[in-house]
Motif scaffolding. Structure first.
Motif, short mmCIF file in Angstrom:
data_model
loop_
_atom_site.label_atom_id
_atom_site.label_comp_id
_atom_site.label_asym_id
_atom_site.label_seq_id
_atom_site.Cartn_x
_atom_site.Cartn_y
_atom_site.Cartn_z
N ASN A 280 0.84 -1.20 0.00
CA ASN A 280 0.00 0.00 0.00
C ASN A 280 0.87 1.24 0.00
O ASN A 280 1.80 1.36 0.79
N ARG A 281 0.56 2.18 -0.87
CA ARG A 281 1.33 3.42 -0.97
C ARG A 281 1.10 4.26 0.28
O ARG A 281 -0.01 4.41 0.76
N ARG A 282 2.19 4.82 0.80
CA ARG A 282 2.11 5.64 2.01
C ARG A 282 2.38 7.09 1.69
O ARG A 282 3.10 7.42 0.74
N SER A 283 1.83 7.98 2.52
CA SER A 283 2.04 9.41 2.32
C SER A 283 3.39 9.86 2.88
O SER A 283 3.92 10.88 2.48
N GLY A 284 3.96 9.10 3.82
CA GLY A 284 5.23 9.48 4.43
C GLY A 284 6.40 9.19 3.52
O GLY A 284 6.27 8.62 2.44
N GLY A 285 7.60 9.60 3.97
CA GLY A 285 8.79 9.40 3.18
C GLY A 285 9.15 7.93 3.07
O GLY A 285 9.10 7.17 4.05
N TRP A 286 9.57 7.52 1.88
CA TRP A 286 9.88 6.12 1.65
C TRP A 286 11.10 5.67 2.45
O TRP A 286 11.12 4.54 2.95
N LEU A 287 12.09 6.55 2.60
CA LEU A 287 13.30 6.15 3.31
C LEU A 287 13.03 5.95 4.80
O LEU A 287 13.63 5.09 5.44
N ALA A 288 12.12 6.75 5.37
CA ALA A 288 11.77 6.57 6.78
C ALA A 288 11.13 5.20 7.00
O ALA A 288 11.42 4.50 7.99
N VAL A 289 10.25 4.79 6.08
CA VAL A 289 9.61 3.47 6.17
C VAL A 289 10.67 2.38 6.03
O VAL A 289 10.70 1.40 6.80
N TYR A 290 11.55 2.55 5.07
CA TYR A 290 12.58 1.56 4.79
C TYR A 290 13.53 1.39 5.98
O TYR A 290 13.77 0.28 6.45
N CYS A 291 14.06 2.49 6.47
CA CYS A 291 14.98 2.43 7.61
C CYS A 291 14.28 1.95 8.87
O CYS A 291 14.84 1.18 9.66
N GLY A 292 13.04 2.40 9.07
CA GLY A 292 12.29 1.96 10.24
C GLY A 292 12.08 0.46 10.26
O GLY A 292 12.21 -0.19 11.31
N GLY A 386 21.76 -0.14 14.04
CA GLY A 386 22.61 1.04 14.05
C GLY A 386 22.81 1.62 12.66
O GLY A 386 22.79 2.85 12.47
N SER A 387 23.00 0.76 11.66
CA SER A 387 23.17 1.24 10.28
C SER A 387 21.90 1.92 9.77
O SER A 387 21.97 2.96 9.09
N ALA A 388 20.74 1.35 10.08
CA ALA A 388 19.48 1.95 9.65
C ALA A 388 19.25 3.30 10.31
O ALA A 388 18.82 4.27 9.67
N LEU A 389 19.55 3.39 11.61
CA LEU A 389 19.40 4.66 12.31
C LEU A 389 20.36 5.70 11.76
O LEU A 389 20.00 6.86 11.56
N ALA A 390 21.60 5.29 11.46
CA ALA A 390 22.58 6.21 10.90
C ALA A 390 22.14 6.72 9.54
O ALA A 390 22.25 7.92 9.24
N ALA A 391 21.62 5.83 8.69
CA ALA A 391 21.14 6.24 7.37
C ALA A 391 20.00 7.24 7.49
O ALA A 391 19.94 8.24 6.75
N LEU A 392 19.09 7.00 8.43
CA LEU A 392 17.97 7.91 8.61
C LEU A 392 18.42 9.27 9.12
O LEU A 392 17.94 10.32 8.66
N LEU A 393 19.35 9.28 10.05
CA LEU A 393 19.85 10.56 10.59
C LEU A 393 20.62 11.34 9.53
O LEU A 393 20.48 12.56 9.42
N SER A 396 18.09 12.90 7.12
CA SER A 396 17.26 14.00 7.64
C SER A 396 18.06 15.22 8.03
O SER A 396 17.56 16.35 7.97
N ARG A 397 19.34 15.04 8.38
CA ARG A 397 20.11 16.17 8.93
C ARG A 397 21.19 16.71 7.99
O ARG A 397 21.55 17.88 8.08
N LEU A 398 21.70 15.85 7.10
CA LEU A 398 22.83 16.28 6.29
C LEU A 398 22.51 16.45 4.82
O LEU A 398 23.27 17.09 4.10
N LEU A 399 21.41 15.85 4.36
CA LEU A 399 21.10 15.92 2.94
C LEU A 399 19.96 16.90 2.69
O LEU A 399 19.02 16.99 3.47
N ARG A 400 20.06 17.62 1.59
CA ARG A 400 18.98 18.52 1.20
C ARG A 400 17.80 17.72 0.67
O ARG A 400 17.96 16.65 0.10
#
Length: 413
Positions: A280-292, A386-393, A396-400
């Protein structure tokens, strides 16, 4: 269900049925090759060599064969590839013998099938999104993911019955039959779309013939690079559960093969339950779902090494299965939104990364399992989380923020 609506379209139904049979055949092949090697040599090391040999073509072609892979970016070409796989698989029972010569021929067949698979898999993944409208890409990705989930359950269940009437080596021939069916289906799809003129969305799949370089696309979409890198780390760590689960059950709970089968079944049932949610398509960001999803799976894996009760371990196995489709479907659906040439290259890169990670894990992590099964689960699970949390951070914080749609970014920009 949305899957049933998709399967009302004849091309999708034909493709789904053919690939369902083909994936089931792959499960038969995977069991046959390992069992035949061990029965003829008695060597677990040679079994590992065969497993590595099957992955080598994926790594080589994914790294240095982008132009060759792009030459097979049509249904007609893939029909020929599957026809060749049918011939090779069907020939293996006739050339195999329980000696050094037979093992060498079997190893050559595994390498050849791996090479053909490395040409087939990314191209099919790149062509499928063009069979549907853009808003249906995640659904068709989930449908094909479901095919693999069902095969993982039906394959072992059917093998016991098949071995009552055929030998292990004859399972190769059955795999060849499934490839032949897939070749016929892909040939039908090629003829259908060759005759179609002026079709709209979902009527004429485009061909991803341009062999684009991966780096410009990844540089324009760094979040995809993070996701692919995380995928490789996770597949590296998956060797802990693949190799370590029997050891963990034996040393921690005194359990045997029957309990191992129940744990495996719990993972499979969880994946079947999680697949419709992932499609099912989600309205949230795909990377947040993936990393989560990877964070949850890593945490569940780590907790497996800490549990004192078997029912709790079974529950954690169910949880890992539930979130697994969210990882595979989310990433592949996002890659499916890219333009055809970029899509093919990114899927090939992802395949190369996970094959490399999985092969490295199978070579290195068994030593950690031998030292401490519980510690291996905790370490592997923590590494994934840890890798998933690092990718998410980092995302969200370093990439435009990415403002352009994937399919319009590089190839059409």
């Amino acid at each position: 269900m949305n899957y049933l609506l998709l399967l009302r379209r004849r091309p999708l139904l034909v493709l789904w049925l053919a690939q369902s049979l083909s994936v089931l055949g792959d499960r038969l092949y995977a069991l046959a090759v390992m069992w035949v090697v061990y029965a003829s040599t008695g060597s677990a090391s040679l079994m590992g060599l065969v497993a590595v040999a099957e992955s080598v073509p994926y790594i080589v072609l994914g790294s240095a064969g982008r132009r060759l892979v792009a030459r097979f970016s049509s249904f007609a070409s893939l029909a020929w590839v599957d026809g060749a796989r049918a011939v090779v698989a069907a020939a293996l029972p006739f050339v195999w013998s329980p000696d050094v010569h037979g093992f060498a021929l079997l190893l050559g067949g595994v390498l050849l099938l791996g090479t053909l698979g490395a040409l087939f898999d990314p191209n099919l993944g790149a062509l499928v999104p063009d069979l549907v409208e853009p808003e249906k890409v995640q659904e068709i990705t989930g449908l094909l993911d479901l095919t693999g989930r069902i095969a993982r359950i039906a394959g072992p269940a059917s093998i016991g019955l098949l071995l009552l009437v055929v030998s292990e080596v004859q399972l190769f021939a059955l795999d060849g039959v499934t490839f032949a069916v897939s070749a016929v289906a892909l040939g039908w799809l090629a003829r259908r779309y060759a005759m179609a003129a002026g079709g709209g969305a979902g009527e004429r799949p485009r061909k991803a013939r341009a062999a684009v370089r991966a780096w410009p696309v990844l540089r324009a979409h760094p979040r995809v690079g993070l996701a692919v890198g995380l995928h490789g780390v996770a597949l590296f760590c998956s060797a802990v559960t693949a190799v370590g689960m029997p050891a963990l059950l034996a040393t921690r709970y005194g359990a045997g093969a029957a309990v191992y089968g129940l744990v495996t079944a719990a993972v499979g049932v969880g994946a079947l339950l999680g697949n419709p949610l992932a499609s099912n398509r989600r309205s949230g960001g795909w990377l947040a779902v993936y990393c989560g999803a990877w964070m949850v799976q890593g945490a569940a894996t780590a907790c497996m090494g800490l549990m004192l009760q078997l029912p709790a371990l079974m529950l954690l196995a169910l949880v890992t299965g539930l979130v697994t489709p969210a990882t595979s479907v989310t990433l592949r659906a996002h890659l499916g939104a890219f333009a055809p040439a970029e899509r093919l290259r990114l899927m090939s890169v992802d395949q190369t990364v996970i094959r490399t990670g999985g092969t490295a894990g199978m070579l290195l992590l068994p030593f950690l399992v031998d030292a401490s099964p519980r510690g291996a689960f905790v370490t592997g699970g923590a590494m994934v989380t840890g890798s998933a949390l690092a990718a998410l951070l980092i995302s969200s914080r370093l990439l435009r923020p990415e403002t352009a749609q994937p399919a319009l970014s590089v190839a059409n920009g």
